[in-house]
Design a protein around this motif. Structure first.
Motif, PDB file in Angstrom:
ATOM      1  N   LEU A  98       1.080  -1.135   0.163  1.00 33.87           N
ATOM      2  CA  LEU A  98      -0.097   0.081   0.021  1.00 33.87           C
ATOM      3  C   LEU A  98       0.876   1.244   0.055  1.00 33.87           C
ATOM      4  O   LEU A  98       1.693   1.508   0.881  1.00 33.87           O
ATOM      5  CB  LEU A  98      -0.868   0.168   1.573  1.00 33.87           C
ATOM      6  N   VAL A 100       1.250   4.953  -0.002  1.00 33.28           N
ATOM      7  CA  VAL A 100       0.671   6.128   0.185  1.00 33.28           C
ATOM      8  C   VAL A 100       1.172   7.513  -0.045  1.00 33.28           C
ATOM      9  O   VAL A 100       2.618   7.641   0.107  1.00 33.28           O
ATOM     10  CB  VAL A 100       0.040   6.202   1.817  1.00 33.28           C
ATOM     11  N   LEU A 127      -6.306   4.276  -5.040  1.00 39.46           N
ATOM     12  CA  LEU A 127      -7.122   4.281  -3.765  1.00 39.46           C
ATOM     13  C   LEU A 127      -7.437   5.706  -3.163  1.00 39.46           C
ATOM     14  O   LEU A 127      -6.490   6.620  -3.180  1.00 39.46           O
ATOM     15  CB  LEU A 127      -6.782   3.296  -2.756  1.00 39.46           C
ATOM     16  N   PRO A 129      -8.233   7.887   0.058  1.00 37.27           N
ATOM     17  CA  PRO A 129      -7.610   7.711   1.485  1.00 37.27           C
ATOM     18  C   PRO A 129      -8.859   6.759   2.493  1.00 37.27           C
ATOM     19  O   PRO A 129      -8.255   5.750   2.829  1.00 37.27           O
ATOM     20  CB  PRO A 129      -7.688   9.050   2.200  1.00 37.27           C
ATOM     21  N   CYS A 132      -8.099   2.981   1.735  1.00 35.84           N
ATOM     22  CA  CYS A 132      -6.912   2.447   2.468  1.00 35.84           C
ATOM     23  C   CYS A 132      -7.318   1.483   3.515  1.00 35.84           C
ATOM     24  O   CYS A 132      -6.670   0.499   3.984  1.00 35.84           O
ATOM     25  CB  CYS A 132      -6.014   3.446   2.803  1.00 35.84           C
ATOM     26  N   ILE A 141      -5.654   7.880   8.430  1.00 34.04           N
ATOM     27  CA  ILE A 141      -5.808   8.451   7.032  1.00 34.04           C
ATOM     28  C   ILE A 141      -5.965  10.098   7.186  1.00 34.04           C
ATOM     29  O   ILE A 141      -6.216  10.386   5.847  1.00 34.04           O
ATOM     30  CB  ILE A 141      -6.871   7.841   6.093  1.00 34.04           C
ATOM     31  N   ALA A 147      -3.571   6.876  -2.677  1.00 34.98           N
ATOM     32  CA  ALA A 147      -2.673   5.677  -2.311  1.00 34.98           C
ATOM     33  C   ALA A 147      -2.769   4.771  -3.773  1.00 34.98           C
ATOM     34  O   ALA A 147      -3.870   4.957  -4.281  1.00 34.98           O
ATOM     35  CB  ALA A 147      -3.075   4.869  -1.270  1.00 34.98           C
ATOM     36  N   PHE A 149      -2.479   0.628  -4.623  1.00 29.69           N
ATOM     37  CA  PHE A 149      -2.225  -0.887  -3.885  1.00 29.69           C
ATOM     38  C   PHE A 149      -1.989  -1.843  -4.981  1.00 29.69           C
ATOM     39  O   PHE A 149      -2.862  -2.039  -6.054  1.00 29.69           O
ATOM     40  CB  PHE A 149      -3.408  -1.146  -3.052  1.00 29.69           C
ATOM     41  N   VAL A 249       2.953  -1.219   4.252  1.00 29.73           N
ATOM     42  CA  VAL A 249       2.731   0.050   4.073  1.00 29.73           C
ATOM     43  C   VAL A 249       4.014   0.997   3.610  1.00 29.73           C
ATOM     44  O   VAL A 249       4.779   0.824   4.464  1.00 29.73           O
ATOM     45  CB  VAL A 249       1.844   0.895   5.241  1.00 29.73           C
ATOM     46  N   TYR A 303       0.999   7.207  11.030  1.00 33.91           N
ATOM     47  CA  TYR A 303       0.048   6.258  10.121  1.00 33.91           C
ATOM     48  C   TYR A 303      -0.486   5.407  10.904  1.00 33.91           C
ATOM     49  O   TYR A 303      -1.500   4.749  10.423  1.00 33.91           O
ATOM     50  CB  TYR A 303       1.049   5.741   8.972  1.00 33.91           C
TER      51      TYR A 303
END
Lengths: 394, 462, 109
Positions: A98, A100, A127, A129, A132, A141, A147, A149, A249, A303
């Motif tokens: 993922l 971000v 994606l 937020p 996610c 977020i 993001a 993925f 992440v 995060y």
């Protein structure tokens, strides 16, 4: 596994590979599979002791240049079948990556990258937020702007990959010498003829430089200058918890990456714009820095707030062998016979090793040129044929 | 120790506990010896080091996983529970692993089901839920916490001495200039002084005839009085050094959190860690070391009245443990290691106080019933075995010099099992003085430098 | 079943450690990673000496010849919340200027 050597090295070999990390062992395995008989791998400490055993074990296909995407894609396919090929579990788990960002300015780049990856048949999704949270529950977020993925990205355990290759090598008769140092390389005119080591001399027509952060020093022994710099990067593990996080992440805005290992620990690191880099091994400094622990903790809580009440167990550092375009150096050098590079992975040697090794072994044994290896030759820096990737994180 | 009681909730059940005691001690008194189950075999584990080093007492406390029950004081309404190791397949599968250990060779998870790839993937996905200990913290433990409280910066000091036992207090008194003396126990004088405090006047006769213990106590009191009266020494008890990163910088942890300090001279005098001898079922709940006993008695006020206890080993920590157990009202059996039989004062004391004394014995095995220690088998040099029923066994074999911070400060350590473990190279006289490449003065002293408790005692007597 | 536990955190018995040595893991560095000895919550406080002593016995060499593996900071697990509290501007500037001490013999020549 590979016991401590009990005698001298053989006096001759068809190939000598320097470095018992994932790349050295993978290329030894791939060469032996293609019929090369007497292969010797030299490792100065223990298997995986250099950069491989210090890395986070991440394997991703989310890159911004087509060549990098293709390399990574081939490696993911290799990792999907590596346990079965080597006969040892690699703990490869495709929890996805993922990726971000907190920065609006990155969004266009993420979208474009996802589109390029899709054209290469990498199933990356862009994606919002909110989305996610389905991939990584409890993610904060608040600051995330967008993001991407890819569910096929993942992680593996570096040591078991190293041991798997080593065992498979051993079964094929490859001789692996740990605690054995390379002293010098013998040249006759424009060709490599042998090496001298702390356990004796070996005559060989082929030397492969898989020495990771020491590759530059080894290259200098055959008169080749690599443009690589060696950077310290730190990483840590937390206490172990039941599975709570599937993906890796990774943030392109502050350089943090973290995942949960098959032991239940959070494994992660964070890039530091002030991280020192060196050109000589005697300058390497892999000591742990409190500054890293603090920066990582702060970014992690940012995060992943549950981490506030979780504990860091230990931290360590390793060296990246960084090239000017953050892409590896593969293949030989014009005017020097019997010498090949598999180095300069710039922090991505673990994820690219299976592919780099297979292509290199194929090129060496068949004598046929390889398009990707050609695009990653040392000569590209002199020719100015350099395309850097925008997604260099950690 | 306060006399008031609080109520904690152990797996939903109300348990009355003395205020000020630890969760581990409260549960032990309540009959719960198994605080956790081991990750692979699901073996019951009880409090062992009582110092926050091991994972035996990691429990879920107030919604936070992996909290050390040995260091956590009880509080009214506290929720305490064991963590579900082995979930979701749970205890039955672990019983299979424990009983059929030979079917699951070391590293089986590396070697099994590698082919074909689909089976390997299935094996990995089946394995993953088994990994890890404890579940994520509850949101109350992390959500809406605002900014993290800042750590304290204690600035630069001249000398930091780590460990306020005999060696550390001696080094603090001998150092020039300002000294900060830190110790993780609650009294200057370290855990042995706190332990001696339990031998109050009414029980003082336990030490009659045990001159070496009396001498040690007098020495500790004398040094502590001098340290406490010395204005240039700042004593910080309840303070643990949790790491060294920079050449002169250490991180301390106390009840207020973390603090950074830098020192020009650092002395590592953190003593020793209880040994972990290898015998059958050496991990049973109720097997502890003398240092853990001192903490459980002095810090937590563990109630041992009427309990059957065994002290096995050698040296004055064995004798001090026996004296403390006697003072606490426990029934005492002492088993001395081979070659440790010749102390008439100990024989006389054992006779006088009604201890059962065995000589020439080593521990061969521990036996548990209902997840707690039931007895210990002793093996004598002539081949005979004796089974001693006990609730608690204190294993006082050669302790391990504390070494982790010495390593991080750059001390060259060498493994010397004769001296208990890792000792500084060149510290043959129980002390090492050096300067690090960064110019920080470094001293390793006392048991941390490989001095045996007996040698420490000889220094005391001299 | 009765077991002699060498490493309580990772549940490694003496017999399993010996078996791993027999499988060719002849150094602490690889034994540690393969069996898990010394990598658990206690970071080796409970087992590292015992494991290294056992390895010396298995290899028939003097214990002093078994190199110590790295003991990485911190010496006790610290919460990320606590660590983040060290983000004090003057301290972080100071940390940028100073080098570490936790030597790493395997990589630093």
């Amino acid at each position: 596994m590979i016991p401590l050597p009990s005698g001298p090295v053989p006096y001759q070999a068809d190939a000598v590979i320097i470095g018992g990390g994932v790349n050295g062992l993978a290329v030894a395995y791939e060469l032996s599979k293609r019929g090369v008989k007497d292969i010797v791998v030299l490792e100065k400490a223990y298997l995986g002791s250099g950069s491989t055993g210090r890395c986070g074990g991440g394997i991703r296909q989310q890159w911004t240049t087509e060549a990098n995407i293709r390399l990574a894609q081939e490696s993911v396919t290799a990792y999907e079948n590596l346990a079965s090929e080597l006969g040892l579990q690699t703990f490869f788990r495709q929890g996805g990556y993922l990726m971000v960002t907190d920065n609006e300015a990155h969004l266009e780049g993420l979208r474009k990258a996802a589109a390029l990856q899709n054209r290469c048949h990498v199933p990356t999704e862009y994606l919002q937020p909110q989305e996610c949270l389905k991939i990584a529950p409890n993610l904060d977020i608040t600051n995330i702007k967008g993001a991407t993925f890819c569910p096929k990205d993942g992680t593996a355990y570096p040591f078991s990959v190293v041991w798997g290759y080593a065992r498979a090598c051993q079964r094929r008769g490859v001789k692996i010498f740990i605690r054995t140092e390379l002293n010098d390389v013998k040249l006759e005119g424009d060709r490599v003829t042998g090496v001298s080591t702390s356990r004796g001399d070996i005559a060989t027509p082929l030397l492969i430089n898989c020495a990771g952060p020491w590759a530059r020093t080894l290259a200098a022994k055959v008169g080749v200058e690599l443009p690589n710099r060696q950077e310290r990067h730190e990483i840590m593990v937390s206490e172990s918890c039941k599975p709570f996080l599937d993906p890796m992440v990774i943030s392109i805005s502050n350089g943090i990456y973290f995942s949960q290992s098959m032991r239940g620990e959070i494994v992660g690191g964070i890039g530091d714009p002030d991280e020192p880099s060196w050109e000589r091994p005697d300058q390497f400094d892999t000591r742990s820095q409190l500054r890293f622990a603090v920066r990582f903790a702060k970014a992690l809580i940012g995060y992943y707030p549950p981490a506030r009440a979780m504990r860091m167990m230990r931290q360590w550092a390793g060296m990246y062998d960084v090239t000017p375009d953050h892409r590896p150096i593969l293949g030989g050098v014009e005017g020097l016979d019997g010498y090949q590079h598999i180095c300069g992975f710039s922090g991505h040697g673990f994820m690219l090793a299976p592919m780099a090794a297979a292509r290199m072994a194929q090129m060496i044994t068949s004598g046929e040129p390889d398009e990707i290896i050609a695009s990653l030759s040392l000569a590209r820096f002199a020719n100015g044929d350099v395309e850097a990737d925008a997604f260099v994180v950690g | 120790m306060s006399d008031s009681t609080v109520t904690i909730f152990f797996e939903g059940r109300a348990v009355a506990a003395r205020a000020g005691t630890s969760v581990a001690a409260a549960l032990w008194e309540h009959g719960v010896a198994a605080l956790s189950h081991s990750p692979k075999y699901g073996r019951p584990r009880g409090v062992k080091c009582a110092r926050g080093h091991c994972m035996n007492c990691l429990m879920r406390i107030d919604g936070v996983p992996n909290v050390r029950a040995c260091l956590t004081q009880v509080a009214d309404g506290m929720r305490v529970g064991r963590q579900d190791s082995g979930a979701p397949y749970g205890a039955p599968m672990q019983k299979v692993l424990d009983k059929g250990g030979h079917l699951f060779p070391v590293g089986f998870y590396y070697k099994w089901f590698t082919k074909p790839s689909a089976l390997s993937r299935m094996f990995m996905s089946g394995l993953r839920p088994l990994t890890g200990v404890g579940r994520l913290p509850e949101p109350a433990a992390w959500a809406d916490h605002g900014d993290t409280p800042p750590a304290r910066d204690l600035g630069h000091i001249e000398t930091l001495v780590i460990g306020a036992g005999i060696a550390g207090m001696g080094e603090a008194l001998a150092a020039d200039g300002e000294v900060m003396l830190v110790d993780d126990s609650l009294r200057c004088g370290g855990q042995r002084r706190a332990a001696f405090d339990l031998v109050t006047e009414s029980a003082a006769d336990v030490l009659n005839g045990l001159e070496h213990l009396a001498a040690l106590r007098a020495r500790l009191e004398n040094l502590a009085a001098r340290v406490e009266a010395e204005p240039r020494i700042e004593v910080r008890t309840g303070t643990t050094v949790v790491g060294a990163w920079q050449p002169d910088m250490l991180l301390l942890e106390d009840s207020e959190g973390l603090a950074v300090v830098r020192a020009r001279h650092i002395c590592w005098a953190a003593g020793a860690l209880d040994a972990a001898p290898l015998f059958d079922d050496n991990d049973r709940p109720g097997l502890i070391g003398p240092r853990a006993l001192y903490r459980l008695l002095a810090r937590d006020g563990l109630d041992l009245a009427g309990r059957a206890t065994l002290v096995a080993g050698r040296g004055f920590d064995a004798v001090l443990s026996a004296a403390l157990l006697h003072t606490a009202g426990a029934k005492v059996t002492v088993a001395l290691e081979p070659g440790r039989t010749g102390d008439p004062a100990l024989l006389a004391t054992a006779n006088r106080l009604g201890w059962s004394l065995h000589t020439g014995q080593t521990i061969a095995a521990a036996h548990a019933q209902n997840d707690r220690l039931a007895s210990v088998s002793l093996a004598s040099t002539d081949g005979g075995t004796t089974e001693v029923p006990c609730d608690l066994a204190v294993i006082a074999t050669r302790a391990k010099p504390a070494y982790d911070l010495a390593y991080q400060l750059g001390v060259d350590l060498v493994l010397d099992p004769e001296r208990g473990g890792y000792v500084p190279r060149g510290a043959d006289l129980g002390r090492l003085e050096t300067t690090t490449p960064a110019g920080v003065g470094l001293i390793v002293a006392g048991e941390a430098a490989g001095l045996s408790p007996e040698a420490l005692l000889q220094e005391v007597s001299a | 079943m009765s077991k002699r536990i060498l490493c309580t955190c990772e549940d490694v018995t003496v017999e399993e450690f010996r078996k791993a040595h027999h499988d060719g893991f002849t150094e602490m560095e690889s034994l540690k990673r393969f069996t898990g000895v010394g990598t658990g919550f206690c970071q080796g406080k409970g087992c590292l000496c015992e494991a290294a002593t056992e390895l010396a016995r298995l290899r028939g060499i003097d214990p002093s010849a078994i190199p110590l593996t790295n003991i990485r900071p911190p010496t006790r697990p610290l919460t990320f919340g606590e660590l983040a509290g060290l983000d004090l501007p003057p301290l972080m500037e100071e940390l940028e200027r100073t080098a570490g001490t936790n030597g790493d013999a395997e990589v630093t020549p």
